[in-house]
Design a protein around this motif. Structure first.
Motif, PDB file in Angstrom:
ATOM      1  N   ASN A 265       0.759  -1.302   0.027  1.00  0.00           N
ATOM      2  CA  ASN A 265       0.037  -0.050   0.065  1.00  0.00           C
ATOM      3  C   ASN A 265       0.910   1.227   0.019  1.00  0.00           C
ATOM      4  OD1 ASN A 265      -2.874  -0.967   0.330  1.00  0.00           O
ATOM      5  ND2 ASN A 265      -2.193  -1.802   2.065  1.00  0.00           N
ATOM      6  N   VAL A 266       0.688   1.947  -1.073  1.00  0.00           N
ATOM      7  CA  VAL A 266       1.337   3.406  -0.989  1.00  0.00           C
ATOM      8  C   VAL A 266       0.400   4.485  -1.086  1.00  0.00           C
ATOM      9  CG1 VAL A 266       3.181   4.561  -2.179  1.00  0.00           C
ATOM     10  CG2 VAL A 266       3.235   2.077  -2.200  1.00  0.00           C
ATOM     11  N   ASP A 267       0.323   5.555  -0.640  1.00  0.00           N
ATOM     12  CA  ASP A 267      -0.347   6.673  -0.630  1.00  0.00           C
ATOM     13  C   ASP A 267      -0.224   7.511  -2.000  1.00  0.00           C
ATOM     14  OD1 ASP A 267      -1.806   6.383   1.665  1.00  0.00           O
ATOM     15  OD2 ASP A 267      -0.458   7.779   2.875  1.00  0.00           O
ATOM     16  N   VAL A 268       1.050   7.839  -2.312  1.00  0.00           N
ATOM     17  CA  VAL A 268       1.364   8.322  -3.518  1.00  0.00           C
ATOM     18  C   VAL A 268       2.604   7.619  -4.128  1.00  0.00           C
ATOM     19  CG1 VAL A 268       1.784  10.667  -4.734  1.00  0.00           C
ATOM     20  CG2 VAL A 268       0.511  10.684  -2.762  1.00  0.00           C
TER      21      VAL A 268
ATOM     22  N   PRO B 158      -1.702   1.648  -5.007  1.00  0.00           N
ATOM     23  CA  PRO B 158      -1.370   3.208  -4.764  1.00  0.00           C
ATOM     24  C   PRO B 158      -2.687   3.957  -4.571  1.00  0.00           C
ATOM     25  CG  PRO B 158      -1.032   2.869  -7.072  1.00  0.00           C
ATOM     26  CD  PRO B 158      -1.184   1.618  -6.520  1.00  0.00           C
ATOM     27  N   LYS B 159      -2.925   4.835  -3.903  1.00  0.00           N
ATOM     28  CA  LYS B 159      -3.930   5.668  -3.651  1.00  0.00           C
ATOM     29  C   LYS B 159      -4.165   6.909  -4.813  1.00  0.00           C
ATOM     30  CE  LYS B 159      -4.794   5.135   1.135  1.00  0.00           C
ATOM     31  NZ  LYS B 159      -4.896   5.872   2.731  1.00  0.00           N
ATOM     32  N   THR B 160      -3.081   7.083  -5.083  1.00  0.00           N
ATOM     33  CA  THR B 160      -2.872   8.293  -6.185  1.00  0.00           C
ATOM     34  C   THR B 160      -1.533   7.887  -6.968  1.00  0.00           C
ATOM     35  OG1 THR B 160      -3.646   9.958  -4.808  1.00  0.00           O
ATOM     36  CG2 THR B 160      -2.277  10.846  -6.625  1.00  0.00           C
ATOM     37  N   LEU B 161      -1.599   7.984  -8.291  1.00  0.00           N
ATOM     38  CA  LEU B 161      -0.437   7.763  -8.996  1.00  0.00           C
ATOM     39  C   LEU B 161      -0.506   8.888 -10.032  1.00  0.00           C
ATOM     40  CD1 LEU B 161       1.565   5.817 -10.639  1.00  0.00           C
ATOM     41  CD2 LEU B 161      -0.228   5.194 -11.975  1.00  0.00           C
ATOM     42  N   ILE B 162       0.943   9.657  -9.984  1.00  0.00           N
ATOM     43  CA  ILE B 162       1.161  10.466 -10.612  1.00  0.00           C
ATOM     44  C   ILE B 162       2.279  10.362 -11.901  1.00  0.00           C
ATOM     45  CG2 ILE B 162       2.104  13.037 -10.571  1.00  0.00           C
ATOM     46  CD1 ILE B 162       1.310  13.209  -7.612  1.00  0.00           C
ATOM     47  N   LEU B 163       1.871  10.624 -13.064  1.00  0.00           N
ATOM     48  CA  LEU B 163       2.752  10.374 -14.182  1.00  0.00           C
ATOM     49  C   LEU B 163       3.231  11.580 -14.880  1.00  0.00           C
ATOM     50  CD1 LEU B 163       0.002   8.136 -16.012  1.00  0.00           C
ATOM     51  CD2 LEU B 163       1.817   7.415 -14.536  1.00  0.00           C
ATOM     52  N   ASN B 164       4.505  12.008 -14.167  1.00  0.00           N
ATOM     53  CA  ASN B 164       4.993  13.173 -14.237  1.00  0.00           C
ATOM     54  C   ASN B 164       5.907  13.605 -15.714  1.00  0.00           C
ATOM     55  OD1 ASN B 164       5.599  15.855 -13.531  1.00  0.00           O
ATOM     56  ND2 ASN B 164       6.920  15.324 -11.671  1.00  0.00           N
ATOM     57  N   GLY B 165       5.163  13.189 -16.694  1.00  0.00           N
ATOM     58  CA  GLY B 165       5.467  13.803 -18.123  1.00  0.00           C
ATOM     59  C   GLY B 165       6.644  12.738 -18.664  1.00  0.00           C
ATOM     60  N   ASP B 166       6.530  12.726 -20.148  1.00  0.00           N
ATOM     61  CA  ASP B 166       7.328  11.982 -20.942  1.00  0.00           C
ATOM     62  C   ASP B 166       6.945  10.203 -20.809  1.00  0.00           C
ATOM     63  OD1 ASP B 166       8.235  14.217 -21.777  1.00  0.00           O
ATOM     64  OD2 ASP B 166      10.337  13.706 -21.305  1.00  0.00           O
ATOM     65  N   ILE B 167       5.658   9.996 -20.641  1.00  0.00           N
ATOM     66  CA  ILE B 167       5.139   8.566 -20.561  1.00  0.00           C
ATOM     67  C   ILE B 167       5.166   8.030 -21.659  1.00  0.00           C
ATOM     68  CG2 ILE B 167       3.408   6.961 -19.373  1.00  0.00           C
ATOM     69  CD1 ILE B 167       4.858   8.863 -17.289  1.00  0.00           C
ATOM     70  N   ILE B 168       4.409   8.595 -22.821  1.00  0.00           N
ATOM     71  CA  ILE B 168       4.374   8.050 -24.041  1.00  0.00           C
ATOM     72  C   ILE B 168       5.412   9.176 -24.836  1.00  0.00           C
ATOM     73  CG2 ILE B 168       3.004   7.662 -26.081  1.00  0.00           C
ATOM     74  CD1 ILE B 168       0.875   7.193 -24.300  1.00  0.00           C
ATOM     75  N   ASP B 169       6.590   8.626 -25.556  1.00  0.00           N
ATOM     76  CA  ASP B 169       7.276   9.347 -26.324  1.00  0.00           C
ATOM     77  C   ASP B 169       6.814   9.698 -27.603  1.00  0.00           C
ATOM     78  OD1 ASP B 169       9.637  10.790 -27.686  1.00  0.00           O
ATOM     79  OD2 ASP B 169      10.950   9.681 -26.155  1.00  0.00           O
TER      80      ASP B 169
ATOM     81  N   THR C 150      13.535   4.074 -11.370  1.00  0.00           N
ATOM     82  CA  THR C 150      13.158   4.673 -10.303  1.00  0.00           C
ATOM     83  C   THR C 150      11.745   4.968 -10.139  1.00  0.00           C
ATOM     84  OG1 THR C 150      14.426   6.549 -10.778  1.00  0.00           O
ATOM     85  CG2 THR C 150      15.744   5.124  -9.448  1.00  0.00           C
ATOM     86  N   ALA C 151      11.296   5.600  -8.939  1.00  0.00           N
ATOM     87  CA  ALA C 151       9.805   6.053  -8.709  1.00  0.00           C
ATOM     88  C   ALA C 151       9.936   6.886  -7.250  1.00  0.00           C
ATOM     89  CB  ALA C 151       8.822   4.937  -8.652  1.00  0.00           C
ATOM     90  N   LEU C 152       8.953   7.524  -6.988  1.00  0.00           N
ATOM     91  CA  LEU C 152       8.948   8.260  -5.818  1.00  0.00           C
ATOM     92  C   LEU C 152       7.720   7.699  -5.105  1.00  0.00           C
ATOM     93  CD1 LEU C 152       9.558  12.143  -6.660  1.00  0.00           C
ATOM     94  CD2 LEU C 152      11.161  10.447  -5.403  1.00  0.00           C
ATOM     95  N   GLU C 153       7.972   7.302  -3.645  1.00  0.00           N
ATOM     96  CA  GLU C 153       6.731   6.856  -2.881  1.00  0.00           C
ATOM     97  C   GLU C 153       6.597   7.619  -1.636  1.00  0.00           C
ATOM     98  OE1 GLU C 153       7.148   2.141  -4.146  1.00  0.00           O
ATOM     99  OE2 GLU C 153       7.563   2.846  -2.363  1.00  0.00           O
ATOM    100  N   TYR C 154       5.138   8.084  -1.299  1.00  0.00           N
ATOM    101  CA  TYR C 154       5.010   8.892  -0.032  1.00  0.00           C
ATOM    102  C   TYR C 154       3.969   7.805   0.596  1.00  0.00           C
ATOM    103  CZ  TYR C 154       3.221  12.604   2.814  1.00  0.00           C
ATOM    104  OH  TYR C 154       2.939  13.277   3.893  1.00  0.00           O
ATOM    105  N   GLN C 155       4.418   7.524   1.940  1.00  0.00           N
ATOM    106  CA  GLN C 155       3.570   6.741   2.736  1.00  0.00           C
ATOM    107  C   GLN C 155       4.130   6.929   4.189  1.00  0.00           C
ATOM    108  OE1 GLN C 155       1.564   4.625   2.008  1.00  0.00           O
ATOM    109  NE2 GLN C 155       1.013   3.508   3.824  1.00  0.00           N
ATOM    110  N   ASP C 156       3.265   7.282   5.011  1.00  0.00           N
ATOM    111  CA  ASP C 156       3.252   7.272   6.366  1.00  0.00           C
ATOM    112  C   ASP C 156       4.063   8.692   6.546  1.00  0.00           C
ATOM    113  OD1 ASP C 156       2.047   5.267   7.070  1.00  0.00           O
ATOM    114  OD2 ASP C 156       3.987   4.029   6.906  1.00  0.00           O
ATOM    115  N   LYS C 157       3.769   9.871   5.707  1.00  0.00           N
ATOM    116  CA  LYS C 157       4.154  11.323   5.863  1.00  0.00           C
ATOM    117  C   LYS C 157       5.669  11.348   5.451  1.00  0.00           C
ATOM    118  CE  LYS C 157       0.910  12.455   9.808  1.00  0.00           C
ATOM    119  NZ  LYS C 157       0.979  13.088  11.016  1.00  0.00           N
ATOM    120  N   ASN C 158       6.280  10.390   4.692  1.00  0.00           N
ATOM    121  CA  ASN C 158       7.520  10.367   4.508  1.00  0.00           C
ATOM    122  C   ASN C 158       7.656  10.148   2.825  1.00  0.00           C
ATOM    123  OD1 ASN C 158       8.957  10.801   6.962  1.00  0.00           O
ATOM    124  ND2 ASN C 158       8.388   8.815   7.488  1.00  0.00           N
TER     125      ASN C 158
END
Length: 284
Positions: free
Chosen positions: A5-8, A35-46, A230-238
């Motif tokens: 489980n991952v918040d973001v 995930p509760k929220t997934l953010i695709l931060n650009g250049d997903i499809i080239d 790599t990816a970023l994960e936000y969980q338990d305020k961290n």
């Protein structure tokens, strides 16, 4: 396998439609999280390098997985980048829990986070877009050659190497650009009163606090799925930087339905078939 489980979750610079994209690895990662929220931060499809002759089945599986997240109620935010900039004119479009935006502001446990791709800081993008596109083609070719070299190295039991990382390390201008990019993002975020600023674009995963005379901010970058994986994960305020490690994703149920490299290269889809698949998935 139990999903985490991952918040973001934030991923960027996947570059679907190019030879350098590690779609199979990304699919394994996406299947391992909830995930509760997934953010695709650009250049997903080239879209810059999109070709009718190269769209492997593994790349289509990523699209299907993202659509499945939407059908399950996951908040999916697609933020546009430079390689998919033609989507920017659709800023604000929504379909269920899918949101297409150029930037995003979220409040995470009382702290404001500012998400955007980051190509706005790239001088080459602003003044010499043709040069940037030429560089993208050269980069994709370099990755393709690098993949072959790594295949040979692996066959002989040698450690893999990254051509682009070695090139970046030798050129001080590349390091200077990255530092300038991060500093500019941080200064703007501090000026706007945000606690977090989250970017992509430079294919350099990072998490660090940047302080100026006006204040401080946590700068984050999700890296890429061409080299860094790599990816970023936000969980338990961290916040944490997730790094894909092959030994953690081998010989398990996540491999089910994923094609081998040889099969994947043979499974090229015509653009019309791709569009038909997307329409079918949306209709489900």
């Amino acid at each position: 396998m139990n999903k985490r489980n991952v918040d973001v979750v934030v991923i960027s610079d996947v570059h679907l439609g190019t030879y350098g994209c590690h779609a199979k690895e990304l699919l394994k990662y996406l299947k391992s999280i909830k995930p509760k929220t997934l953010i695709l931060n650009g250049d997903i499809i080239d879209i810059w390098q999109f070709s009718k002759s190269y769209w492997p089945e593994s790349h289509m599986k990523i699209i299907r997985k993202l659509m499945k997240f939407v059908s399950e109620g996951v908040q999916v935010h697609y933020l546009t980048g430079n390689h998919d900039e033609m989507l920017r004119k659709f800023d604000g479009m929504e379909m269920g829990t899918f949101h297409l935006q150029n930037k995003l502001i979220l409040e995470l446990d009382g702290k404001k986070a500012w998400f955007f791709h980051g190509d706005v800081f790239d001088v080459t993008m602003q003044h010499s877009k043709w040069l940037a596109k030429l560089g993208a083609v050269g980069y994709d070719t370099l990755i393709l050659i690098n993949s072959f070299v790594n295949w040979v190295l692996t066959a002989f039991g040698r450690e893999k190497m990254s051509f682009s990382k070695k090139i970046k390390a030798k050129f001080k201008d590349a390091v200077k650009f990255i530092n300038s990019f991060e500093q500019t993002a941080a200064e703007l975020a501090i000026e706007k009163g945000y606690e977090y600023v989250v970017c992509g674009h430079i294919h350099q995963a990072e998490q660090r606090e940047i302080a100026t005379e006006q204040g401080k901010v946590t700068y984050l970058n999700s890296g890429d799925w061409v080299e860094s994986l790599t990816a970023l994960e936000y969980q338990d305020k961290n916040w944490t930087v997730f790094k894909y490690e092959y030994q953690h994703f081998t010989k398990d149920e996540l491999d089910e339905g994923i094609l081998s490299d040889a099969e994947d290269l043979k499974s090229k889809l015509d653009i019309n078939i791709l569009l038909q698949n997307i329409k079918y998935e949306i209709a489900q």
